[in-house]
Write a protein that holds these residues in place. Structure first.
Motif, PDB file in Angstrom:
ATOM      1  N   LEU A  98     -93.210   0.118 -37.671  1.00 29.34           N
ATOM      2  CA  LEU A  98     -92.521   1.304 -37.201  1.00 29.34           C
ATOM      3  C   LEU A  98     -91.517   1.706 -38.279  1.00 29.34           C
ATOM      4  CD1 LEU A  98     -92.465   2.968 -34.528  1.00 29.34           C
ATOM      5  CD2 LEU A  98     -90.500   1.579 -33.857  1.00 29.34           C
ATOM      6  N   THR A  99     -91.601   2.920 -38.775  1.00 28.91           N
ATOM      7  CA  THR A  99     -90.706   3.352 -39.850  1.00 28.91           C
ATOM      8  C   THR A  99     -89.473   4.030 -39.249  1.00 28.91           C
ATOM      9  OG1 THR A  99     -91.899   5.457 -40.092  1.00 28.91           O
ATOM     10  CG2 THR A  99     -92.609   3.620 -41.470  1.00 28.91           C
ATOM     11  N   ILE A 100     -88.314   3.478 -39.567  1.00 26.81           N
ATOM     12  CA  ILE A 100     -87.050   3.991 -39.046  1.00 26.81           C
ATOM     13  C   ILE A 100     -86.142   4.316 -40.220  1.00 26.81           C
ATOM     14  CG2 ILE A 100     -85.029   3.518 -37.622  1.00 26.81           C
ATOM     15  CD1 ILE A 100     -87.615   3.662 -36.028  1.00 26.81           C
ATOM     16  N   GLY A 101     -85.623   5.523 -40.246  1.00 25.63           N
ATOM     17  CA  GLY A 101     -84.607   5.901 -41.220  1.00 25.63           C
ATOM     18  C   GLY A 101     -83.251   5.890 -40.536  1.00 25.63           C
ATOM     19  N   ALA A 120     -85.450 -10.577 -30.557  1.00 24.26           N
ATOM     20  CA  ALA A 120     -85.652 -11.407 -29.375  1.00 24.26           C
ATOM     21  C   ALA A 120     -86.333 -10.624 -28.258  1.00 24.26           C
ATOM     22  CB  ALA A 120     -84.306 -11.956 -28.887  1.00 24.26           C
ATOM     23  N   ALA A 121     -85.989  -9.360 -28.107  1.00 24.98           N
ATOM     24  CA  ALA A 121     -86.567  -8.540 -27.042  1.00 24.98           C
ATOM     25  C   ALA A 121     -87.981  -8.089 -27.369  1.00 24.98           C
ATOM     26  CB  ALA A 121     -85.678  -7.323 -26.777  1.00 24.98           C
ATOM     27  N   HIS A 122     -88.252  -7.841 -28.647  1.00 27.81           N
ATOM     28  CA  HIS A 122     -89.568  -7.317 -29.050  1.00 27.81           C
ATOM     29  C   HIS A 122     -90.050  -8.048 -30.303  1.00 27.81           C
ATOM     30  CE1 HIS A 122     -89.130  -4.061 -26.157  1.00 27.81           C
ATOM     31  NE2 HIS A 122     -87.926  -3.818 -26.655  1.00 27.81           N
ATOM     32  N   PRO A 123     -90.441  -9.324 -30.179  1.00 21.18           N
ATOM     33  CA  PRO A 123     -90.829 -10.097 -31.365  1.00 21.18           C
ATOM     34  C   PRO A 123     -92.074  -9.567 -32.062  1.00 21.18           C
ATOM     35  CG  PRO A 123     -91.341 -11.292 -29.348  1.00 21.18           C
ATOM     36  CD  PRO A 123     -90.512 -10.120 -28.942  1.00 21.18           C
ATOM     37  N   ASP A 124     -92.897  -8.790 -31.362  1.00 20.78           N
ATOM     38  CA  ASP A 124     -94.124  -8.263 -31.959  1.00 20.78           C
ATOM     39  C   ASP A 124     -93.928  -6.886 -32.584  1.00 20.78           C
ATOM     40  OD1 ASP A 124     -93.655  -7.141 -29.426  1.00 20.78           O
ATOM     41  OD2 ASP A 124     -95.762  -6.603 -29.191  1.00 20.78           O
ATOM     42  N   ARG A 273     -94.621  12.824 -30.876  1.00 18.88           N
ATOM     43  CA  ARG A 273     -94.806  11.381 -30.983  1.00 18.88           C
ATOM     44  C   ARG A 273     -94.086  10.620 -29.876  1.00 18.88           C
ATOM     45  NH1 ARG A 273     -94.417   9.502 -37.068  1.00 18.88           N
ATOM     46  NH2 ARG A 273     -95.783   7.964 -36.128  1.00 18.88           N
ATOM     47  N   ALA A 274     -93.590  11.320 -28.873  1.00 22.35           N
ATOM     48  CA  ALA A 274     -92.726  10.703 -27.868  1.00 22.35           C
ATOM     49  C   ALA A 274     -93.418   9.595 -27.091  1.00 22.35           C
ATOM     50  CB  ALA A 274     -92.208  11.769 -26.900  1.00 22.35           C
ATOM     51  N   ALA A 275     -94.735   9.685 -26.902  1.00 18.80           N
ATOM     52  CA  ALA A 275     -95.434   8.724 -26.043  1.00 18.80           C
ATOM     53  C   ALA A 275     -95.936   7.489 -26.789  1.00 18.80           C
ATOM     54  CB  ALA A 275     -96.612   9.426 -25.347  1.00 18.80           C
ATOM     55  N   GLU A 276     -95.730   7.404 -28.094  1.00 18.55           N
ATOM     56  CA  GLU A 276     -96.228   6.242 -28.834  1.00 18.55           C
ATOM     57  C   GLU A 276     -95.539   4.977 -28.341  1.00 18.55           C
ATOM     58  OE1 GLU A 276     -96.111   6.796 -33.037  1.00 18.55           O
ATOM     59  OE2 GLU A 276     -97.083   8.769 -32.943  1.00 18.55           O
ATOM     60  N   PRO A 277     -96.318   3.943 -27.951  1.00 19.37           N
ATOM     61  CA  PRO A 277     -95.731   2.768 -27.279  1.00 19.37           C
ATOM     62  C   PRO A 277     -94.659   2.050 -28.083  1.00 19.37           C
ATOM     63  CG  PRO A 277     -98.128   2.784 -27.053  1.00 19.37           C
ATOM     64  CD  PRO A 277     -97.784   3.869 -28.029  1.00 19.37           C
ATOM     65  N   GLY A 278     -94.923   1.760 -29.365  1.00 15.30           N
ATOM     66  CA  GLY A 278     -93.938   1.043 -30.164  1.00 15.30           C
ATOM     67  C   GLY A 278     -92.655   1.831 -30.311  1.00 15.30           C
ATOM     68  N   LEU A 279     -92.784   3.115 -30.524  1.00 12.37           N
ATOM     69  CA  LEU A 279     -91.610   3.966 -30.684  1.00 12.37           C
ATOM     70  C   LEU A 279     -90.826   4.040 -29.379  1.00 12.37           C
ATOM     71  CD1 LEU A 279     -90.033   5.753 -32.568  1.00 12.37           C
ATOM     72  CD2 LEU A 279     -91.594   7.635 -32.050  1.00 12.37           C
ATOM     73  N   ALA A 280     -91.534   4.108 -28.266  1.00 12.26           N
ATOM     74  CA  ALA A 280     -90.859   4.164 -26.963  1.00 12.26           C
ATOM     75  C   ALA A 280     -90.078   2.879 -26.694  1.00 12.26           C
ATOM     76  CB  ALA A 280     -91.885   4.401 -25.860  1.00 12.26           C
ATOM     77  N   ARG A 281     -90.624   1.731 -27.077  1.00  9.87           N
ATOM     78  CA  ARG A 281     -89.916   0.457 -26.863  1.00  9.87           C
ATOM     79  C   ARG A 281     -88.658   0.388 -27.716  1.00  9.87           C
ATOM     80  NH1 ARG A 281     -93.055  -4.601 -27.789  1.00  9.87           N
ATOM     81  NH2 ARG A 281     -94.443  -3.437 -29.173  1.00  9.87           N
ATOM     82  N   PHE A 282     -88.764   0.809 -28.983  1.00 10.80           N
ATOM     83  CA  PHE A 282     -87.584   0.805 -29.844  1.00 10.80           C
ATOM     84  C   PHE A 282     -86.536   1.766 -29.300  1.00 10.80           C
ATOM     85  CE2 PHE A 282     -85.207   2.719 -33.385  1.00 10.80           C
ATOM     86  CZ  PHE A 282     -84.594   1.584 -33.894  1.00 10.80           C
ATOM     87  N   ARG A 283     -86.955   2.932 -28.871  1.00  6.45           N
ATOM     88  CA  ARG A 283     -86.013   3.935 -28.344  1.00  6.45           C
ATOM     89  C   ARG A 283     -85.300   3.397 -27.095  1.00  6.45           C
ATOM     90  NH1 ARG A 283     -89.492   7.857 -27.356  1.00  6.45           N
ATOM     91  NH2 ARG A 283     -89.768   7.296 -25.170  1.00  6.45           N
ATOM     92  N   ASP A 284     -86.054   2.798 -26.179  1.00  5.39           N
ATOM     93  CA  ASP A 284     -85.438   2.279 -24.950  1.00  5.39           C
ATOM     94  C   ASP A 284     -84.431   1.172 -25.266  1.00  5.39           C
ATOM     95  OD1 ASP A 284     -86.974   4.033 -23.536  1.00  5.39           O
ATOM     96  OD2 ASP A 284     -88.462   2.571 -22.888  1.00  5.39           O
TER      97      ASP A 284
END
Length: 294
Positions: A98-101, A120-124, A273-284
């Motif tokens: 996941l690319t984050i700036g 710890a919350a999202h090791p994958d 891109r709002a529904a992308e699973p990895g991005l949604a987990r990072f956002r939450d």
């Protein structure tokens, strides 16, 4: 190996199925097309190769010598392709980071200290973090999401969540804090990343007689804060980003006035891109850490 143009894969598959079944009807059933469509593909292949591939025998179609050689080669090649597809699909999907700036000062002072909790919350969840103090380098189109300094109001095609307010306060080493604290005797420490901070803060606080441009100038906010902790003067800090320094006593706030900017640290991403699973987990996770509404 010298490359050459190959005939249509559709025609080759039609021919191989016809040769294997000894007729076009069963080949058509396998390929889910009509016998006429198979016949046309075989005819086009024969025309392209310039020789017949079948002769009609007593028991139906029989491959010519050239047809038999081609049918055997195609049977092996198509079988290897099918095996390769099975093998490829049996592999786990490739993981793309996941690319984050992120605004550099926010990343070092707020995000990185919380990185262990993210792992710890999202090791994958693999993340490639890029930091910059240049707003143009943090355009949402370049990343999956960005953490930037911006007005939190929504924009067309862009989703935006406020994270942390930008509230500036003066900070210095405990030895300089007084009392009394005399602004006329203070050496101001500036950051070239935020050159107007002192002028805005002094005006908002109603403090006169202090040159907002005077003092020492540093390349980054982090360097100005280090200079303040070293007793070299008074710097302006974003309150949420110096909380550990205030708690430890490394820095203190000599004057309690807080100036709150209309801009804040925000999470931005393109709406599509709002529904992308990895991005949604990072956002939450990020919103929960910031105590912001989702």
């Amino acid at each position: 190996m010298v490359s050459r143009r190959l005939p249509s894969l559709t025609a080759l598959r039609a021919f191989e199925a016809t040769a294997r079944h000894g007729g076009m009807r069963r080949a058509a059933a396998e390929l889910h097309v009509t016998p006429g469509a198979v016949s046309r593909q075989v005819r086009l292949l024969e025309e392209e190769l310039g020789r017949p591939l079948f002769i009609r025998g007593a028991r139906g179609l029989e491959a010519t010598p050239a047809g038999a050689v081609l049918a055997a080669a195609l049977h092996e090649a198509l079988g290897r392709i099918a095996t390769g597809l099975d093998d490829a699909l049996a592999l786990p999907p490739a993981r793309r980071p996941l690319t984050i700036g992120a605004y550099a000062h926010f990343a070092s002072r707020w995000l990185i200290p919380r990185w262990g909790r993210l792992r710890a919350a999202h090791p994958d969840l693999d993340i490639a973090l890029t930091t910059s103090a240049d707003p143009q380098a943090l355009r949402p189109s370049r990343f999956d999401a960005v953490i930037a300094v911006a007005d939190p109001r929504p924009r067309p095609g862009l989703l935006c969540w406020p994270l942390v307010p930008i509230e500036t306060v003066p900070v210095c080493a405990p030895a300089l804090a007084g009392p009394p604290f005399d602004w006329s005797r203070q050496h101001l420490l500036h950051s070239r990343q935020r050159p107007r901070d002192w002028a805005r803060w002094l005006a908002a606080a109603g403090i006169a007689g202090v040159d907002p441009e005077g003092g020492s100038h540093f390349e980054s906010v982090a360097l100005a804060l280090d200079a303040a902790a070293g007793g070299l003067g008074v710097a302006l800090a974003i309150r949420a980003l110096v909380a550990p320094d205030l708690e430890s006593g490394r820095l203190v706030v000599p004057a309690p006035f807080i100036r709150r900017s209309r801009r804040c640290f925000v999470l931005q991403q393109e709406a599509e891109r709002a529904a992308e699973p990895g991005l949604a987990r990072f956002r939450d996770w990020l919103l929960a850490e910031a105590g912001a509404p989702g």
